[in-house]
Design a protein around this motif. Structure first.
Motif, PDB file in Angstrom:
ATOM      1  N   PRO A 167       0.832  -1.199   0.000  1.00 11.90           N
ATOM      2  CA  PRO A 167       0.000   0.000   0.000  1.00 11.90           C
ATOM      3  C   PRO A 167       0.869   1.252   0.000  1.00 11.90           C
ATOM      4  N   VAL A 168       0.397   2.326  -0.642  1.00 13.98           N
ATOM      5  CA  VAL A 168       1.147   3.593  -0.640  1.00 13.98           C
ATOM      6  C   VAL A 168       0.199   4.760  -0.382  1.00 13.98           C
ATOM      7  N   ARG A 169       0.747   5.783   0.277  1.00 11.37           N
ATOM      8  CA  ARG A 169       0.038   7.044   0.466  1.00 11.37           C
ATOM      9  C   ARG A 169       0.813   8.133  -0.250  1.00 11.37           C
ATOM     10  N   VAL A 170       0.137   9.211  -0.600  1.00  7.46           N
ATOM     11  CA  VAL A 170       0.817  10.353  -1.231  1.00  7.46           C
ATOM     12  C   VAL A 170       2.013  10.769  -0.372  1.00  7.46           C
ATOM     13  N   GLY A 171       3.167  10.927  -1.022  1.00  4.29           N
ATOM     14  CA  GLY A 171       4.374  11.347  -0.297  1.00  4.29           C
ATOM     15  C   GLY A 171       5.263  10.215   0.152  1.00  4.29           C
ATOM     16  N   ASP A 172       4.761   8.960   0.117  1.00  7.72           N
ATOM     17  CA  ASP A 172       5.624   7.821   0.471  1.00  7.72           C
ATOM     18  C   ASP A 172       6.743   7.674  -0.560  1.00  7.72           C
ATOM     19  N   ALA A 173       7.925   7.299  -0.077  1.00  8.66           N
ATOM     20  CA  ALA A 173       9.040   7.026  -0.994  1.00  8.66           C
ATOM     21  C   ALA A 173       8.749   5.747  -1.780  1.00  8.66           C
ATOM     22  N   LEU A 174       8.842   5.824  -3.107  1.00  6.45           N
ATOM     23  CA  LEU A 174       8.650   4.650  -3.965  1.00  6.45           C
ATOM     24  C   LEU A 174       9.988   3.971  -4.274  1.00  6.45           C
ATOM     25  N   TYR A 175      10.990   4.785  -4.620  1.00  5.88           N
ATOM     26  CA  TYR A 175      12.320   4.256  -4.917  1.00  5.88           C
ATOM     27  C   TYR A 175      13.307   5.406  -4.881  1.00  5.88           C
ATOM     28  N   GLU A 176      14.589   5.064  -4.846  1.00  7.19           N
ATOM     29  CA  GLU A 176      15.623   6.099  -4.936  1.00  7.19           C
ATOM     30  C   GLU A 176      16.638   5.736  -6.001  1.00  7.19           C
ATOM     31  N   LEU A 177      17.140   6.766  -6.661  1.00  8.19           N
ATOM     32  CA  LEU A 177      18.163   6.623  -7.694  1.00  8.19           C
ATOM     33  C   LEU A 177      19.490   7.074  -7.102  1.00  8.19           C
ATOM     34  N   ARG A 178      20.519   6.276  -7.271  1.00  2.56           N
ATOM     35  CA  ARG A 178      21.841   6.600  -6.717  1.00  2.56           C
ATOM     36  C   ARG A 178      22.861   6.690  -7.846  1.00  2.56           C
ATOM     37  N   ALA A 179      23.660   7.745  -7.846  1.00  3.90           N
ATOM     38  CA  ALA A 179      24.659   7.928  -8.911  1.00  3.90           C
ATOM     39  C   ALA A 179      25.865   8.676  -8.370  1.00  3.90           C
ATOM     40  N   GLU A 180      27.009   8.464  -9.003  1.00  4.25           N
ATOM     41  CA  GLU A 180      28.200   9.264  -8.695  1.00  4.25           C
ATOM     42  C   GLU A 180      28.155  10.580  -9.459  1.00  4.25           C
ATOM     43  N   ASP A 181      27.514  10.541 -10.629  1.00 10.64           N
ATOM     44  CA  ASP A 181      27.490  11.697 -11.522  1.00 10.64           C
ATOM     45  C   ASP A 181      26.046  12.214 -11.622  1.00 10.64           C
ATOM     46  N   PRO A 182      25.772  13.431 -11.113  1.00 13.37           N
ATOM     47  CA  PRO A 182      24.396  13.933 -11.108  1.00 13.37           C
ATOM     48  C   PRO A 182      23.776  14.071 -12.503  1.00 13.37           C
ATOM     49  N   SER A 183      24.617  14.199 -13.538  1.00 18.57           N
ATOM     50  CA  SER A 183      24.076  14.364 -14.892  1.00 18.57           C
ATOM     51  C   SER A 183      23.392  13.091 -15.399  1.00 18.57           C
ATOM     52  N   ARG A 184      23.613  11.971 -14.694  1.00 16.87           N
ATOM     53  CA  ARG A 184      22.992  10.706 -15.100  1.00 16.87           C
ATOM     54  C   ARG A 184      21.558  10.553 -14.585  1.00 16.87           C
ATOM     55  N   ILE A 185      21.191  11.365 -13.607  1.00 16.91           N
ATOM     56  CA  ILE A 185      19.884  11.190 -12.946  1.00 16.91           C
ATOM     57  C   ILE A 185      18.698  11.418 -13.900  1.00 16.91           C
ATOM     58  N   PRO A 186      18.662  12.502 -14.705  1.00 15.14           N
ATOM     59  CA  PRO A 186      17.452  12.754 -15.503  1.00 15.14           C
ATOM     60  C   PRO A 186      17.066  11.615 -16.453  1.00 15.14           C
ATOM     61  N   ALA A 187      18.040  11.036 -17.156  1.00 18.37           N
ATOM     62  CA  ALA A 187      17.730   9.940 -18.087  1.00 18.37           C
ATOM     63  C   ALA A 187      17.237   8.712 -17.333  1.00 18.37           C
ATOM     64  N   ALA A 188      17.831   8.470 -16.158  1.00 16.75           N
ATOM     65  CA  ALA A 188      17.401   7.327 -15.342  1.00 16.75           C
ATOM     66  C   ALA A 188      15.984   7.551 -14.818  1.00 16.75           C
ATOM     67  N   LEU A 189      15.701   8.785 -14.452  1.00 20.04           N
ATOM     68  CA  LEU A 189      14.374   9.137 -13.929  1.00 20.04           C
ATOM     69  C   LEU A 189      13.299   8.920 -15.002  1.00 20.04           C
ATOM     70  N   ALA A 190      13.636   9.257 -16.237  1.00 22.96           N
ATOM     71  CA  ALA A 190      12.687   9.079 -17.342  1.00 22.96           C
ATOM     72  C   ALA A 190      12.328   7.601 -17.509  1.00 22.96           C
ATOM     73  N   GLU A 191      13.322   6.713 -17.341  1.00 28.67           N
ATOM     74  CA  GLU A 191      13.061   5.268 -17.437  1.00 28.67           C
ATOM     75  C   GLU A 191      12.270   4.774 -16.225  1.00 28.67           C
ATOM     76  N   ALA A 192      12.758   5.125 -15.024  1.00 32.45           N
ATOM     77  CA  ALA A 192      12.163   4.588 -13.794  1.00 32.45           C
ATOM     78  C   ALA A 192      10.720   5.050 -13.609  1.00 32.45           C
ATOM     79  N   SER A 193      10.420   6.270 -14.060  1.00 36.95           N
ATOM     80  CA  SER A 193       9.069   6.807 -13.855  1.00 36.95           C
ATOM     81  C   SER A 193       8.026   6.013 -14.629  1.00 36.95           C
ATOM     82  N   ARG A 194       8.481   5.285 -15.668  1.00 34.33           N
ATOM     83  CA  ARG A 194       7.558   4.434 -16.436  1.00 34.33           C
ATOM     84  C   ARG A 194       7.352   3.077 -15.775  1.00 34.33           C
TER      85      ARG A 194
END
Length: 427
Positions: free
Chosen positions: A380-407
């Protein structure tokens, strides 16, 4: 080996739907390994095999020819029964890490020759290299000595084992012939038979995050490999297991080692524990130890002792802290409900985008990068609950990963129906 063959005649036979003779198979595999048959010729033959298939006897002979291209390890000096496991690969599939020492703790010896990750599936060696000092390369003598003393080795295959496979594998990757079941089966089984194990358990993954998307495909591959094992005197069984959802909560390198250690400590996610114990039971039965309870070895600490000994034997420090990522992005739920699904393929690609995997086999991987799930299907989830976290050494990698994970994560008003992790047993 005298020729008497032309590569183009072998290609034409398979192109026209014919059956290759034993002599043709022996010659073409040997000649390709020696460089007499060119890459473009083997590419044409691989495509013909993909399109027209092979008979059971053809696949058995092709596998035998691949084994004959190199050395076959002799494990007769090992005083325990030997049994190995092979997974066809998935997302979050860290099962080899807790399984190998667990089975060793129960009295068998596990000669686990593993590989590196490519694309959205992770590699066991990349994960273990997160541990400071651990080395993937051991000599044949070290391999046998460690098997006898510790009962567990996870390492890279030496160059002498099935060299035909190494060459053909690289070729299939760039010619669109990876999916050919005769070539997948012979690739996996030639290496496993050459490593000298007495018994083998196959974990054939099915679903979006797996190589085989349908149960029918996975069943065909599993049956082919079980028959090949039997033909070469290796007791072989297969489990078809679900890979539509990532295994466990961690996807990456260091994060998967951490989760594996939690399992060995008697905790960890329920699905990882379930599959580890199910495969351990199959391995112990295949090794002639059907009455040993792997669950007890997890609970009483023997499996953890075995893990520490295995890591130390290959130069690793089992007490070293795991590297952590500089950048962490937490994604939260935007609606109430239940997690209906977490798509394994999309999450695997997200972890790859973060640096946990590689696009080409020579690329480096990031040790701390990856995805950590906070919710799994059915939660079960409520609004605001953490669903997952993305971890990277290089912050520039986060947006492309977010686009995949959000699907990947779907939230619904009702909980999904639970599906079994182990779908079928073959063998």
């Amino acid at each position: 080996m005298s020729s008497g063959f032309a590569a183009v005649d072998v290609i034409r036979t398979k192109r026209d739907g014919g059956v290759l003779s034993d002599a043709q198979i022996d010659w073409v595999v040997d000649a390709y390994t020696r460089g007499v048959v060119a890459d473009e010729q083997m590419s044409a033959l691989a495509m013909a095999i993909l399109l027209n298939g092979m008979t059971g006897p053809e696949i058995a002979r092709w596998t035998a020819a691949m084994i004959a291209s190199g050395e076959r390890l002799d494990l007769s000096a090992v005083r325990r029964p030997t049994v190995d496991k092979h997974s066809t690969g998935g997302v979050g599939d860290k099962i080899t890490l807790p399984l190998t020492p667990l089975v060793a703790a129960c009295g068998a010896a596990v000669p686990q020759l593993s590989g590196r990750g490519l694309g959205h599936t992770g590699g066991t060696l990349d994960k273990l290299e997160s541990i400071p000092g651990w080395r993937a390369t051991v000599s044949n003598d070290e391999f046998i000595a460690q098997l006898d003393e510790v009962g567990a080795v996870i390492c890279a295959a030496g160059a002498g084992l099935a060299p035909a496979d190494r060459k053909l594998y690289a070729l299939r990757d760039v010619t669109g012939t990876v999916e050919a079941i005769p070539l997948i089966a012979s690739s996996i089984m030639s290496k496993k038979i050459a490593e000298g194990t007495g018994a083998l358990v196959l974990d054939v993954k099915v679903g979006s995050g797996a190589f085989m998307k349908s149960v029918d495909q996975a069943r065909e591959l599993a049956r082919t490999m079980v028959e090949l094992g039997g033909a070469h005197g290796v007791r072989t069984v297969a489990l078809l297991t679900d890979m539509s959802t990532p295994l466990g909560l961690a996807i990456g390198n260091a994060v998967e080692v951490t989760e594996s250690v939690e399992v060995l400590a008697g905790g960890g996610p329920a699905d990882v524990v379930e599959l580890t114990v199910a495969l351990a039971r199959e391995m112990l039965a295949a090794a002639g130890l059907p009455d040993v309870d792997p669950g007890a070895a997890l609970r009483d600490g023997r499996a953890m002792d075995s893990w520490r000994a295995m890591i130390r034997a290959q130069g690793g420090d089992p007490d070293a802290p795991m590297p952590t990522a500089a950048e962490v992005e937490v994604v939260r739920a935007e609606q109430d409900g239940y997690v209906a699904s977490v798509d394994a393929y999309a999450m695997g690609v997200a972890a790859w985008r973060l640096g946990a995997g590689r696009a080409r086999k020579e690329d480096p991987v990031s040790v701390p990068a990856g995805v950590v799930l906070h919710k799994r299907p059915g939660d079960p989830v409520r609004v605001g609950d953490a669903l997952y976290e993305l971890r990277a050494e290089d912050p520039s990698r986060i947006p492309a990963a977010l686009a995949e994970a959000s699907r990947a994560v779907h939230i619904a008003p009702t909980a999904p129906t639970a599906t079994p992790l182990v779908i079928e047993r073959i063998g």
